[in-house]
Scaffold this active site. Structure first.
Site, short mmCIF file in Angstrom:
data_model
loop_
_atom_site.label_atom_id
_atom_site.label_comp_id
_atom_site.label_asym_id
_atom_site.label_seq_id
_atom_site.Cartn_x
_atom_site.Cartn_y
_atom_site.Cartn_z
N ASN A 1 65.54 31.83 4.20
CA ASN A 1 64.52 30.75 4.24
C ASN A 1 63.73 30.70 2.92
O ASN A 1 62.80 29.91 2.78
CB ASN A 1 63.58 30.94 5.43
N ASP B 1 66.26 28.99 8.70
CA ASP B 1 65.26 29.94 9.17
C ASP B 1 65.71 30.52 10.50
O ASP B 1 66.23 29.78 11.36
CB ASP B 1 63.90 29.23 9.34
N PHE C 1 69.67 41.06 6.99
CA PHE C 1 68.51 41.57 6.23
C PHE C 1 67.25 40.77 6.52
O PHE C 1 66.14 41.25 6.36
CB PHE C 1 68.78 41.44 4.71
N SER D 1 65.05 50.80 9.23
CA SER D 1 64.19 51.47 8.25
C SER D 1 63.82 52.87 8.73
O SER D 1 63.67 53.09 9.94
CB SER D 1 62.90 50.64 8.05
N TYR E 1 55.37 46.50 11.80
CA TYR E 1 56.64 46.28 11.09
C TYR E 1 57.70 47.25 11.61
O TYR E 1 58.79 46.84 12.01
CB TYR E 1 56.46 46.46 9.58
N LYS F 1 61.43 46.82 13.90
CA LYS F 1 62.74 47.40 13.58
C LYS F 1 63.25 48.21 14.78
O LYS F 1 64.41 48.15 15.16
CB LYS F 1 62.64 48.30 12.34
N TYR G 1 67.15 52.68 6.25
CA TYR G 1 66.96 52.86 4.80
C TYR G 1 65.77 53.78 4.57
O TYR G 1 64.76 53.67 5.26
CB TYR G 1 66.59 51.56 4.10
N ASN H 1 63.93 54.88 0.71
CA ASN H 1 63.17 54.07 -0.26
C ASN H 1 64.08 53.46 -1.32
O ASN H 1 64.37 54.13 -2.32
CB ASN H 1 62.08 54.94 -0.89
N LEU I 1 55.99 51.58 -4.85
CA LEU I 1 55.72 52.37 -6.05
C LEU I 1 56.48 51.90 -7.29
O LEU I 1 55.87 51.57 -8.32
CB LEU I 1 56.05 53.84 -5.78
N ARG J 1 59.12 61.23 -1.24
CA ARG J 1 59.93 60.23 -0.57
C ARG J 1 61.38 60.36 -1.01
O ARG J 1 61.65 60.90 -2.09
CB ARG J 1 59.44 58.81 -0.92
N ASP K 1 49.93 56.61 4.97
CA ASP K 1 50.98 57.33 4.23
C ASP K 1 51.22 58.71 4.83
O ASP K 1 50.28 59.42 5.17
CB ASP K 1 50.57 57.50 2.77
C1 WQD Z 1 55.93 55.48 -1.93
C2 WQD Z 1 54.88 56.47 -2.38
C3 WQD Z 1 52.64 55.83 -1.87
C4 WQD Z 1 52.40 52.37 -4.53
C5 WQD Z 1 57.51 51.64 2.34
C6 WQD Z 1 57.62 51.16 3.74
C7 WQD Z 1 59.01 51.36 4.25
C8 WQD Z 1 60.03 50.76 3.31
C9 WQD Z 1 59.85 51.31 1.91
C10 WQD Z 1 60.63 48.62 4.26
C11 WQD Z 1 53.78 56.67 -1.35
C12 WQD Z 1 52.85 55.90 -3.38
C13 WQD Z 1 52.85 53.47 -3.83
C14 WQD Z 1 51.39 52.54 -5.52
C15 WQD Z 1 51.35 54.89 -5.05
N1 WQD Z 1 59.93 49.34 3.33
N2 WQD Z 1 52.34 54.71 -4.09
N3 WQD Z 1 50.89 53.79 -5.75
O1 WQD Z 1 55.33 53.74 1.75
O2 WQD Z 1 57.31 55.32 1.41
O3 WQD Z 1 57.70 53.04 2.31
O4 WQD Z 1 58.48 51.02 1.52
O5 WQD Z 1 61.49 49.01 5.00
O6 WQD Z 1 59.11 50.73 5.51
O7 WQD Z 1 56.75 51.93 4.54
O8 WQD Z 1 57.07 53.32 -0.07
O9 WQD Z 1 56.86 52.63 -2.41
O10 WQD Z 1 55.04 51.94 -0.78
O11 WQD Z 1 55.22 54.31 -1.50
O12 WQD Z 1 50.89 56.01 -5.27
O13 WQD Z 1 50.92 51.55 -6.20
O14 WQD Z 1 54.25 55.96 -3.55
O15 WQD Z 1 51.36 56.37 -1.52
O16 WQD Z 1 53.39 58.02 -1.38
P1 WQD Z 1 56.76 53.95 1.38
P2 WQD Z 1 56.03 52.97 -1.23
#
Ligand code: WQD
Length: 337
Positions: free
Chosen positions: A32, A58, A80, A124, A148, A152, A176, A178, A199, A230, A294
């Site tokens: 979409n 959609d 997806f 996820s 979210y 899933k 998945y 990260n 991140l 992670r 987190d």
């Molecule tokens: C990773 C680490 C943050 C951003 C999420 C979803 C998960 C999946 C993947 C969909 C953590 C730290 C992050 C920043 C930081 N998405 N961080 N500064 O939270 O493990 O997983 O994305 O399926 O469902 O929950 O990934 O990349 O957000 O964070 O310090 O600006 O990086 O605290 O420790 P996360 P993330």
């Protein structure tokens, strides 16, 4: 095989479309375009040398889905499409349940009506929730802690119940960890709308000058360097995992679930350091307070994907950062560049 890829113009979807085409499959994409650009598919076609038929449909449009399934003879679906921001899901849960769960029910009803009963679903690691020991193993009790993740989990349950009730269904549930990185060509990659939640795309935008500095969410966790751990996985490894799952269920019925991860945890500061190596200079950051929700650390036990699918990750964290940086450097504003 003609494969329908829902959400196929997105980050993981576009990399999977390319891998499918390179494996000789015909692919059709529906999306979409709420969080992606059709430009990604033009670039996939450039890389594969094959056209990517695209339909803007959609999941909440049953008539649109019916027209799409009437136009092609799909062998299977890789699904997806859906909303995927953990934080956002807490503020608009109804939208998440409507688009992710109701949308998937519409998709499954269209599949069944057109005798398409093979699906690979983008789940996820979030479904493991906050109470499971690490490394996460597929047979563990799941229990997501945000809307979210609950969408899933509910879709996994729907698919498991469907395949238990009707043995004609073949279902692969892929959890998945990260996903990061980009295709080594630098032509396709992650292009988050607005401020990146995740991140690595945030670090990439700092490196390319779109963000001032990385805020490290917490440096006082009970981990080796105080920052969260992670399981990062290269998006091309992830795409290859989808092909392995698709091939596995092509000759089997029933529901299967696999972790797609490396089996290793990397800290925020380790990722930052690896990205700095790719960029060739230090990047500005500040350690701030923890982010709500987190977990200190989690990673996959990927052994069943290796045993069942012969699949495991092959690309290192450094390769993930090098490939992500090449994409961002070549496309400072993503597909809008
Ligand atoms: C990773 C680490 C943050 C951003 C999420 C979803 C998960 C999946 C993947 C969909 C953590 C730290 C992050 C920043 C930081 N998405 N961080 N500064 O939270 O493990 O997983 O994305 O399926 O469902 O929950 O990934 O990349 O957000 O964070 O310090 O600006 O990086 O605290 O420790 P996360 P993330």
């Amino acid at each position: 095989m003609t494969i329908l890829v829902t959400g196929g113009s997105g980050y993981i979807g576009s990399h999977t479309v390319l891998a499918l085409q390179e494996a000789g499959h015909d692919v059709v994409v529906m999306d979409n375009l709420s969080n992606s650009s059709e430009e990604s598919l033009r670039r996939v076609a450039q890389l594969s040398g094959k056209p990517v038929p695209f339909h803007q449909v959609d999941l909440t449009d049953p008539e649109g889905l019916d027209r799409l399934f009437s136009a092609y003879d799909f062998t299977a679906v890789i699904h997806f499409a859906g909303l995927k921001a953990v934080g956002e899901s807490a503020s608009i849960p109804l939208e998440y349940y409507y688009r992710n769960v109701a949308g998937t029910i519409n998709l499954l009803r269209a599949m069944d009506a057109h005798d398409v009963r093979s699906i690979v679903f983008s789940s996820s690691a979030t479904v493991y929730g906050e109470h499971n020991p690490i490394p996460y193993i597929e047979k563990m009790e799941i229990g997501a802690s945000n809307p979210y993740g609950r969408t899933k989990e509910q879709i996994e349950d729907i698919l498991s119940d469907l395949s238990a009730a009707d043995e004609r269904w073949s279902v692969a549930l892929l959890r998945y960890f990260n996903p990061v990185g980009a295709h080594p060509s630098g032509l396709i990659g992650e292009d988050p709308q607005g401020i990146p939640n995740n991140l690595v795309p945030y670090i990439a935008q700092v490196a390319v000058g779109r963000r001032e500095k990385l805020m490290v969410f917490g440096g006082d966790y009970d981990t080796p360097d105080g920052t969260c751990l992670r399981d990062y996985i290269h998006v091309v490894d992830l795409a290859e995992g989808h092909l392995a799952a698709l091939n596995h269920i092509a000759s089997r019925t029933g529901a299967f679930r696999w972790n797609l991860g490396s089996g290793r945890g990397s800290s925020v500061l380790e990722v930052l350091k690896s990205f700095e190596q790719a960029v060739g200079r230090p990047l500005p950051y500040e350690i701030t307070g923890r982010r709500q929700g987190d977990l200190p650390a989690f990673w996959a036990d990927p052994s069943s994907a290796l045993a069942d699918l012969g699949w495991s990750t092959t690309r290192s964290l450094d390769e993930m950062c090098e490939d992500h940086w090449r994409w961002q450097k070549n496309n400072p504003n993503g597909y809008a560049s």
